[in-house]
Design a protein around this motif. Structure first.
Motif, short mmCIF file in Angstrom:
data_model
loop_
_atom_site.label_atom_id
_atom_site.label_comp_id
_atom_site.label_asym_id
_atom_site.label_seq_id
_atom_site.Cartn_x
_atom_site.Cartn_y
_atom_site.Cartn_z
N PRO A 1 0.72 -1.16 0.24
CA PRO A 1 0.08 0.64 -0.16
C PRO A 1 0.92 1.34 -0.04
O PRO A 1 0.39 2.47 -1.06
N MET B 1 -3.96 7.70 0.53
CA MET B 1 -4.69 6.68 1.28
C MET B 1 -5.61 7.01 1.20
O MET B 1 -6.57 5.98 0.82
N ARG B 2 -5.84 7.94 1.63
CA ARG B 2 -7.64 7.86 1.48
C ARG B 2 -8.60 7.63 0.73
O ARG B 2 -9.61 7.55 0.29
N VAL C 1 -7.62 7.02 -2.02
CA VAL C 1 -6.99 5.88 -3.11
C VAL C 1 -8.31 4.47 -2.74
O VAL C 1 -9.75 4.23 -3.45
N VAL C 2 -8.62 5.04 -1.36
CA VAL C 2 -9.84 3.95 -0.89
C VAL C 2 -11.26 5.08 -1.29
O VAL C 2 -12.08 3.55 -1.59
N GLU C 3 -11.28 5.89 -0.82
CA GLU C 3 -12.66 6.55 -1.26
C GLU C 3 -12.91 6.13 -2.50
O GLU C 3 -14.38 6.35 -3.15
N GLU D 1 -11.19 4.12 -5.01
CA GLU D 1 -11.52 2.65 -5.68
C GLU D 1 -11.81 0.94 -4.09
O GLU D 1 -11.56 0.27 -4.97
N GLY D 2 -12.02 1.92 -3.43
CA GLY D 2 -12.23 0.79 -2.67
C GLY D 2 -10.71 0.70 -1.81
O GLY D 2 -10.20 0.08 -2.11
N ALA D 3 -11.41 -0.30 -0.27
CA ALA D 3 -9.75 -0.78 0.38
C ALA D 3 -9.24 -1.35 -0.87
O ALA D 3 -7.50 -1.70 0.04
N GLY E 1 -7.79 -0.82 -3.85
CA GLY E 1 -7.39 0.09 -5.29
C GLY E 1 -6.12 -0.21 -4.59
O GLY E 1 -5.20 0.78 -4.81
N LEU E 2 -5.22 0.35 -2.77
CA LEU E 2 -4.19 -0.49 -2.11
C LEU E 2 -3.36 -1.15 -3.20
O LEU E 2 -2.55 -1.03 -2.96
N TYR E 3 -4.26 -2.50 -3.31
CA TYR E 3 -3.32 -3.32 -3.68
C TYR E 3 -3.36 -3.05 -5.22
O TYR E 3 -2.99 -4.37 -5.82
#
Length: 362
Positions: free
Chosen positions: A267, A311-312, A314-316, A318-320, A322-324
């Protein structure tokens, strides 16, 4: 490293750093096209309802739309970064480790090894981060608008793909620095741009720390096992001391250690790439044209933002998960590069030692 007796402790440290630099350069240049592909995947933000492309699809689209020479955009800066980074890292790591072991009178444990590796990584990042930023932005921007490259990129492209002969705008590290000098006389904000994502890079020092700690601990166990096996074969006496791993052992240990480190820290890897995203005006015309056809553009809105903000976002968006995004390509690239680099490093000790001995005689 079995015959380093003519060298002092400081020279042995230099030998290890030089061998690491050779391995780092070899790994970075050999697998650079794969590095470009994984950076493209990491730097794009998915739009709702769009199917996520595989790394092979990204490769095919890049070659078809921008030309194969785009795979080598920024290879000069990346080669310089990898060589300088590896040299500084191993120089700091070996120096600190030898000092600690000399004081304690025994080999350091896992915790101390990890702490020393992270400290060495921080020293390395603060010096070499601008080179990493330049190479990352060249990978995202794509090939120059006339379809060519210059400098090291052009020579590699012509060798493998027959790049066009028309002149191209400069893209070497020296040209980029000269351009920055002309535009802003290296004003403070220009240097700040070169250090975009440095927070993530400093946190990512835990990645090589985990990698090299795993590798060193596994290396000691393997060499110890081989030494005991050789002693048993020789009746417990007269066995030749084993100082280095075989090519296959070094490759397997290097790949396994890097895979563990990459999965844990990924991440942060993606957040760093997004923070280094170039401005839209810096992206090549071909790259912008591809984006208009439906491919997601580089994530300019993340450029220069803090690590938590990226990181926030990306989560908003693509969802969690998206970090991967791009983990498969990252694992493939980093595992191959790490295994290859550590193998070259392991087999470059004698060459590095000869270089130091020749320098001593001059």
């Amino acid at each position: 490293m079995s015959k380093l007796s003519p060298l002092s402790d400081s020279e042995k440290v230099f030998v290890e750093a030089l061998a690491g630099a050779i391995g780092g350069l070899a790994g970075a240049v050999t697998f650079y096209p794969l590095d470009t592909i994984k950076t493209r995947i990491q730097a794009e933000v998915d739009v709702e309802g769009q199917r996520r492309k595989t790394w092979m699809e990204v490769f095919n689209d890049l070659v078809e739309n921008e030309g194969p020479w785009a795979l080598f955009a920024g290879v000069g800066a990346k080669g310089a970064h990898s060589m300088a980074s590896s040299f500084l890292y191993f120089l700091a790591f070996s120096s600190l480790r030898r000092r600690v072991e000399a004081r304690s009178g025994r080999q350091i444990g896992v915790a101390a090894n990890l702490a020393i590796a992270m400290l060495a990584g921080c020293c390395n990042v603060l010096v070499t981060e601008p080179l990493d930023t330049l190479s990352t932005r060249r990978q995202i921007c794509g090939a120059d608008d006339d379809g060519g490259t210059s400098g090291t990129s052009a020579r590699l492209a012509k060798t493998f793909f027959g790049a066009p002969s028309s002149p191209a705008p400069p893209e070497t590290f020296a040209d980029l620095v000269a351009s920055a000098v002309d535009r802003a006389a290296l004003a403070a904000h220009e240097w700040t741009r070169l250090y975009s994502g440095v927070g993530a890079s400093l946190l990512l020092t835990v990645n090589p720390a985990i990698q090299y700690t795993c590798f060193e601990q596994a290396r000691r166990r393997v060499i110890g096992g081989l030494q005991r096996r050789a002693a048993r074969k020789n009746g417990g006496a007269g066995a030749k001391k084993i100082a280095e791993l075989s090519v296959s052992d070094a490759f397997v240990l290097g790949a396994a250690s890097k895979a563990v480190a990459t999965f844990i820290t990924y991440p942060l890897v993606r957040a760093k790439v997004l923070a280094k995203a170039p401005e839209r005006r810096d992206v090549s015309r071909k790259r912008r044209d591809v984006s208009r056809k439906g491919a997601p553009p580089p994530a300019e809105r993340f450029r220069g933002k803090s690590l938590p903000a990226v990181m926030r976002g990306v989560v908003e968006t693509e969802g969690a998960a998206g970090l991967y995004k791009g983990l498969q390509a990252q694992l493939l690239k980093t595992v191959l590069v790490a295994a290859f680099s550590l193998t070259v490093k392991e087999k470059s000790f004698r060459t590095a030692m000869l270089v130091v001995l020749l320098m001593n005689r001059l």
